[in-house]
Design an enzyme around this catalytic site. Structure first.
Site, short mmCIF file in Angstrom:
data_model
loop_
_atom_site.label_atom_id
_atom_site.label_comp_id
_atom_site.label_asym_id
_atom_site.label_seq_id
_atom_site.Cartn_x
_atom_site.Cartn_y
_atom_site.Cartn_z
N ARG A 147 68.00 20.22 -35.46
CA ARG A 147 68.35 19.20 -34.48
C ARG A 147 67.79 17.86 -34.94
NH1 ARG A 147 66.55 23.76 -31.73
NH2 ARG A 147 68.07 24.71 -30.29
N LYS A 172 62.81 23.28 -29.52
CA LYS A 172 63.28 23.30 -28.13
C LYS A 172 62.71 24.50 -27.38
CE LYS A 172 67.62 22.93 -25.52
NZ LYS A 172 69.10 22.87 -25.66
N HIS A 235 74.91 15.66 -34.05
CA HIS A 235 74.77 17.08 -33.76
C HIS A 235 75.91 17.89 -34.38
CE1 HIS A 235 71.94 19.55 -31.64
NE2 HIS A 235 72.87 20.19 -30.96
N ARG A 238 74.89 20.04 -37.28
CA ARG A 238 74.33 21.35 -36.92
C ARG A 238 75.45 22.33 -36.59
NH1 ARG A 238 69.74 23.88 -34.51
NH2 ARG A 238 70.16 25.00 -32.56
N HIS A 261 67.90 29.77 -32.03
CA HIS A 261 68.39 30.14 -30.71
C HIS A 261 67.53 31.25 -30.12
CE1 HIS A 261 72.73 28.54 -31.54
NE2 HIS A 261 71.94 27.62 -31.07
N TYR A 270 79.63 30.05 -31.63
CA TYR A 270 80.17 29.56 -32.89
C TYR A 270 81.23 30.50 -33.46
CZ TYR A 270 76.55 26.03 -32.78
OH TYR A 270 75.76 24.98 -32.41
#
Length: 318
Positions: A147, A172, A235, A238, A261, A270
């Site tokens: 990110r 995150k 973004h 990514r 994640h 995705y």
């Protein structure tokens, strides 16, 4: 003795705190579970089955909740049972590998094709002011799936040139992760840093370069090259990294680890993006599907015959 939801929530709180979650995140995730607990009623949480979870998720489809809110609830449920499993309250995790609420049509992310992205990176002039810094930044984001905020916090001491890996801190999910770096990206890092080894890697005029400034520079380069389109942001690098890896056969769990994640469900999105991209390529290039194809019918044949007759009559008049 019944293992009540209050006891289970305490286990979840303990697990999240040990895992480094912020206190407001702990409180928020517990609060998000209220609908699920209301659905279950007074039950021993050790007896909750996968069917119970799926039944609850199915019931959400009849509510006014937006898709994002449903995803948050599902994520909280997965975290809840993961905590119980890790803390050995349950022997089998009933929420493991449960997927739902994948994006609908129209929710796909805007990404680059592989050739388009290669052209974008190669056309950044590193001899211009800030060109080398920007090329290095964009190469790294695409190579690692980082990110922009993670890149803003990246420090020289987090880079291992020998093993071509980077330690990403303060993520995150508040869990550090180590990711590999392509040979090309590492070469640009070495060129950009020179002899500077410590401190923030990406610098602006007033200190470390921040995410919004990165995005502005990204869009400036897109505009300079004449390839900007609505929806492209920094973004997108990514998102493109994830889809391109899946296109080339990477295992989805590898992509999950690379992107950091917490839930595999976030990565499954995705695969939907990949399907949409394959459809686009198919529609564009298949000879019976692309936009230039027109079914040959009687009307089409009649017009061809009229055109031939017109040409022949003109040839005779010549």
């Amino acid at each position: 003795m019944i293992f009540t939801r209050d006891r289970a929530v305490n286990v979840m709180r303990e697990y999240m705190r040990e895992s480094g979650y912020a206190e407001r995140t702990v409180t928020g995730r517990v609060y998000t579970l209220r609908r699920f607990f209301d659905y279950l009623g007074p039950v021993d949480v050790r007896e909750v089955s996968r069917e119970d979870i799926h039944g609850f998720l199915l019931s959400l489809s009849d509510t006014e909740l937006k898709r994002h809110s449903k995803q948050l609830i599902h994520s909280a449920i997965r975290l809840f049972f993961k905590a119980l499993y890790v803390k050995e309250v349950i022997l089998i995790n009933p929420a493991e590998d449960s997927f739902s609420f994948l994006p609908e049509r129209g929710e796909t992310k805007v990404i680059f094709s592989e050739s388009e992205l290669a052209g974008f990176l190669d056309n950044i002039d590193i001899n211009k002011p800030l060109g080398l810094r920007d090329r290095t930044l964009f190469e790294l984001l695409y190579a690692t799936g980082m990110r922009s905020g993670e890149a803003a916090r990246l420090r020289g001491e987090d880079i291992n040139e020998k093993s071509r890996t980077i330690l990403i801190r303060h993520t995150k999910t508040r869990r550090d992760r180590v990711v590999p770096v392509t040979e090309t990206a590492m070469a640009f890092i070495k060129m950009y840093r020179g002899r500077r080894k410590g401190g923030p890697v990406f610098l602006g005029t007033a200190g470390p370069l921040q995410g919004p400034a990165m995005n502005n520079r990204f869009k400036d380069h897109l505009a300079d090259q004449g390839i900007y389109r609505k929806g492209l942001t920094i973004h997108s690098l990514r998102h493109s990294a994830a889809v391109h890896l899946l296109q080339n056969g990477a295992d989805i769990r590898y992509v999950q680890e690379l992107l950091g994640h917490d839930s595999l469900e976030s990565t499954v999105i995705y695969t939907h993006q990949l399907q949409e991209e394959l459809k686009r390529i198919y529609r564009t290039h298949h000879p019976r599907e692309n936009r230039f194809f027109k079914e040959v019918d009687e009307e089409y044949r009649r017009k061809i015959e009229e055109l031939k007759a017109m040409i022949l009559s003109k040839e005779k008049s010549w």
